[in-house]
Design an enzyme around this catalytic site. Structure first.
Site, PDB file in Angstrom:
ATOM      1  N   ILE A 476       2.124   5.273 -11.197  1.00 48.67           N
ATOM      2  CA  ILE A 476       3.292   5.769 -10.454  1.00 48.67           C
ATOM      3  C   ILE A 476       4.390   4.708 -10.408  1.00 48.67           C
ATOM      4  CG2 ILE A 476       1.984   7.432  -9.100  1.00 48.67           C
ATOM      5  CD1 ILE A 476       1.825   5.431  -6.823  1.00 48.67           C
ATOM      6  N   GLU A 716       0.247  -2.033  -1.490  1.00 52.79           N
ATOM      7  CA  GLU A 716       0.649  -1.846  -0.090  1.00 52.79           C
ATOM      8  C   GLU A 716       1.033  -3.149   0.612  1.00 52.79           C
ATOM      9  OE1 GLU A 716      -0.360   1.699   0.377  1.00 52.79           O
ATOM     10  OE2 GLU A 716      -1.336   1.389  -1.549  1.00 52.79           O
TER      11      GLU A 716
END
Lengths: 749, 181
Positions: A476, A716
């Site tokens: 992604i 993250e």
């Protein structure tokens, strides 16, 4: 000998700043995204969304729209029948407890912008025009969308979605809090946020003559989409092929099948024609979001700055039909050494769509509040905020008591502070002015999980020495294509150009959706093992060859370099892979990984990434305008496979943290139960001019537990703590504690 | 997909969708090639490129002129192709991302973008590159701050901004700014 050593270092790709292998496709515009595939006679779908937040549809008048030349069909609950009624048919890999939203199932409206009709036309322009002619009458019902007004209705979820960990208490925080020397108590609030990847959510579905579907979907997991379609439309899995070779950003929004997938498949199956449905930017505010969350932190410490009690309460919104859960408060029990911890996580059901994982779900929210509270405590104690962190450093996981598989947060603090120049910081707020600019320096810690999830990879080397590795994983923008190519090439000693990694196809071997920073570790390990098996086979073939120079060489002395199998000290003692394949008549060798041993070894350890973030802000005292001018992000995330792509991940995460602190806010108008700033003009995300100088440091962290390559994942960790560091810098600059996010100029004036 | 790059395209002549009166013949000059299309007058230039010419390198991120993903060059000037109609550009030289490389030789901005990892998901990238070329053509970017300011119409949700600026700076510094395209 030197020749071999040079060759080996040349063939070393892991840890090198290799440019993305999909770079050329992306800069030339040839990388094709879900809405860019086509087929002869492709039809276009446009979704009509509900303007009301709750109620039911009384009537749909579509005669006028249907009369337009080129309109094929209009779908709604009125004419879509035979949809499954069973919740399980609509469940996806996120597994939220509750009853998933079912498009066109009934006339009931559950949230504003709920899709209520689909116009299929021969062109996009016609679909858009005809949609304006459809008249829908609604009966509205009272609704509630305000979290802060409904905190008293919060309940404790009994179970959560995939990955949910029930918060664990220890000691007696309440008692400890009453008798502690120094304490602070503060409430924090942030509204909903939407992922807003650049690519519009799109699905192109090509109907095959045999009734099969070829689906190009914007998703973080092709197998998740495939399984959803198969169950909802009752088709065999093998008749649905989902492809997603390029994804224009997702950040969690592609973790659940979005409704354009349902729509495109519905129409393609019904009409037996190819159909594409693309959502508008506005419609992308209709699906899951980072939930609005109210938090309360109570910290108690001894006079010398040792934490004695932590109480963390978080109350988040969820929908009426599903319990979306996050691990928000858990981090407060794990980041610092403290014997008394009380954690409380509750949900308030509102008339909104179910929230959805958004970059660092839970931690982005919980660590924001914890790390702001730590800064408040530091000022109450009159000690440096970094010193407070160091005083409460923990070498083992305080929640489980287990050792960390590796934890080099200490070097993050040290190197981050040094690069930032933290020692030059003047402690008192409003003490570092530059002309009319108030200067503030703030910092924060961060923590995320280093996850391993079951994943597979298949590797195939052919007689020409080319290697193709496949897995149904996703890229992604994270760099999956590149890092997997690096791992495969290094394991078999092949030049990068002889290796290709393919992903985003449901016919490939199993991989879970790309989320939680788990892909590099999980799929990377699978690629390593699959390639190692090929290596073993090649070596065994090479040794068996007649008069093989490698016949008597020990396996440990063998290296694979530049397409050759060599004795590590003697380049003459070698065979090329092609020669081995050729002389043994081997057309190809194909292997899958099957070794999941690494996953059992891990159970005795806490496995996490850590960070220390240092931020400088400059604030115009008269106007309250805030600029983040400098960030140093020091990251402990195990072995970094590719510092170039990994730095990009961290920079992106840091910008998301700045955005959370200063920009992003899906503004709910409670009069209409609707996000009113639902486009890129009104929903602010950082632009070029908002971007500070960002220095990314990866500290050394060797980890032999998480997986053989020591990979922990970096997707993250960059966002976590950054928003707190910005808020703390704003306090340092202005002396004002703003606990309501985003911190917009009006809140400073 | 049929090969439409090297021949005139007349997609709509036979399968007329709306009445013939509503379709206008439009001659577009894209990346040095001539195309004749029959389009509804309200077809945006972006949709004409993506849906009618199959040039999907130009991206749609908002369709409202808010994100810059659809940036292309009209006679060397950067514009949001979603905010304008195809019928308005008859015969005007249009350059899209597909027209920047010379065969296999990448445009200097394309090379620099790869070198500096100036993208992640890649969706805003064609718009960033075309916008950067348009900015260079304008000739007002003298500093890093200028680039940050003048590129602010191109959103990047992956936030590759600093690497984009580095890539552009390198092209300026090494003097490889190509002639206006």
């Amino acid at each position: 000998m030197t020749t071999i050593a040079a060759d080996i270092s040349q063939a070393s790709y892991i840890g090198q700043p290799i440019s993305r292998v999909d770079g050329v496709a992306k800069v030339t515009g040839t990388a094709r995204y879900a809405g860019e595939y086509t087929a002869p006679g492709l039809l276009h779908g446009l979704v009509i969304s509900s303007p009301v937040a709750k109620g039911r549809i009384l009537s749909i008048q579509s005669e006028e729209a249907r009369a337009v030349n080129g309109i094929i069909k209009i779908y709604s609950h009125e004419n879509v029948k035979d949809l499954p009624w069973f919740d399980l048919s609509y469940k996806d890999m996120n597994l939220l407890p509750g009853s998933p939203f079912r498009p066109f199932y009934s006339n009931e409206i559950q949230f504003s912008q709920q899709p209520v009709a689909l116009v299929i036309a021969e062109s996009l322009e016609l679909a858009r025009y005809a949609a304006t002619l459809v008249r829908i009458e609604y009966e509205t019902a009272p609704f509630e969308t305000d979290l802060e007004n409904n905190l008293e209705n919060a309940f404790t979820p009994k179970r959560g979605k995939t990955g949910y960990k029930k918060p664990k208490n220890r000691g007696n925080a309440k008692k400890q809090f009453t008798k502690a020397d120094v304490k602070i108590e503060a409430e924090y609030m942030h509204g909903a946020e939407h992922h807003n990847p650049m690519e519009l959510f799109s699905s192109t579905v090509v109907y095959g003559k045999d009734g099969s579907l070829t689906v190009y979907d914007k998703t973080q997991g092709v197998l998740n989409s495939q399984s959803y379609i198969a169950r909802v439309f009752d088709i065999k899995h093998k008749k649905v092929r989902v492809l997603s070779p390029f994804v224009g950003g997702a950040f969690g929004s592609g973790l659940r099948p979005q409704y354009q997938l349902f729509m495109a498949c519905l129409a393609a199956l019904d009409l037996q024609l190819p159909v594409r449905v693309v959502l508008t930017r506005q419609q992308m505010f209709s699906f899951g979001h980072r939930p609005a969350t109210w938090q309360k932190l109570k910290l108690a410490a001894s006079n010398d700055g040792r934490l004695e009690a932590i109480e963390h309460t978080a109350i988040s919104e969820t929908s009426r039909f599903e319990n979306y859960t996050e691990n928000i408060v858990n981090w407060s029990g794990r980041l610092y050494s403290c014997d008394h911890v009380k954690l409380d996580y509750r949900l308030v059901p509102l008339d909104v769509n179910s929230p959805l994982d958004m970059r660092a779900p839970g931690a982005a929210t919980g660590v924001l509040a914890l790390e702001c509270a730590m800064d408040e405590l530091a000022y109450k104690l009159n000690i440096d905020p970094l010193v407070l962190r160091l005083k409460n450093y923990t070498e083992k996981d305080p929640e489980s008591g287990k050792p960390f598989s590796s934890k080099n947060l200490m070097d993050c603090y040290k190197q981050g502070a040094e690069h930032f120049g933290w020692e030059k910081r003047i402690y008192s707020p409003r003490s570092m002015k530059q002309g009319k600019q108030l200067v503030g320096w703030g910092m924060s810690s961060g923590m995320w999980d280093a996850m391993m999830v079951p994943a597979r990879a298949q590797a195939k080397i052919t007689a020409d020495g080319k290697l193709v590795v496949t897995s149904a994983t996703s890229d992604i923008g994270t760099g999956t294509y590149t890092i997997m190519t690096q791992i495969a090439a290094e394991t078999l000693g092949l030049p990068l150009e002889d290796v290709s990694f393919e992903l985003g196809d449901s016919k490939f071997v199993f991989a879970p959706f790309e989320g939680g920073s788990a892909t590099a570790a999980s799929v990377g390990t699978a690629v390593l093992f699959a390639c190692k098996k090929i290596r073993e086979k090649l070596l065994s073939l090479a040794k068996k060859l007649e008069q093989s120079p490698l016949a008597n060489v020990q396996d440990e002395e063998i290296v694979f370099v530049n397409g050759r199998i060599c004795h590590q000290d003697d380049i003459e003692c070698s065979l090329s892979i092609r020669e081995v394949m050729d002389r043994t008549g081997t057309k190809y060798i194909q292997e899958k990984n099957s070794d999941l041993r690494a996953m059992f070894k891990q159970l005795g350890y806490a496995r996490n990434t850590h960070s220390a973030i240092f931020v400088e802000v400059k604030i115009d005292e008269d106007l309250g305008l805030i600029s983040v001018t400098r960030v140093v992000a020091a990251i402990a995330a195990g072995n970094i496979l590719n510092p170039k792509t990994a730095s990009s991940q961290i920079m992106g995460g840091v910008m998301w943290g700045i955005s959370m602190a200063l920009h992003e806010d899906s503004f709910m108008d409670h009069q209409y139960g609707r996000f009113i700033n639902h486009d890129y003009a009104e929903y602010h995300i950082p632009v070029h001019a908002d971007t500070p100088d960002i220095e990314v440091i990866f500290v050394q962290e060797k980890d032999t537990v998480v997986n053989p390559l020591g990979i922990k994942g970096v997707g993250e960790i960059g966002i976590i703590g950054t928003a707190a560091a910005v808020a703390n810098a704003i306090y340092h600059a202005t002396g004002k504690r703003i606990r309501d996010f985003p911190i917009t100029p009006d809140k400073l004036l | 997909m049929k090969d439409i790059m090297n021949k005139e395209v007349d997609d709509r002549k036979e399968d007329a969708i709306v009445t013939e009166k509503q379709l206008l013949p439009v001659q577009l000059n894209v990346n040095g090639k001539q195309y004749i299309l029959h389009l509804e007058p309200w077809t945006s230039l972006l949709d004409a490129l993506r849906e009618h010419l199959g040039l999907t390198g130009t991206k749609k991120g908002c369709d409202h002129g808010q994100c810059g993903a659809c940036t292309i060059l009209i006679d060397g000037k950067r514009i949001n192709s979603c905010l304008t109609f195809a019928v308005m550009y008859q015969g005007v030289p249009i350059t899209t991302i597909e027209g920047l490389a010379q065969g296999d030789k990448l445009h200097p901005l394309q090379q620099a973008f790869i070198k500096h990892d100036a993208f992640q998901c890649g969706y805003c990238t064609p718009g960033q590159i075309c916008s950067a070329q348009g900015m260079l053509n304008e000739g007002h970017a003298y500093s890093r701050d200028d680039i940050h300011e003048l590129m602010s119409g191109n959103l990047c949700r992956c936030a590759a901004y600093n690497n984009i600026v580095k890539a552009i700076e390198e092209v300026i510094e090494t003097g490889q700014t190509p002639d206006a395209v």
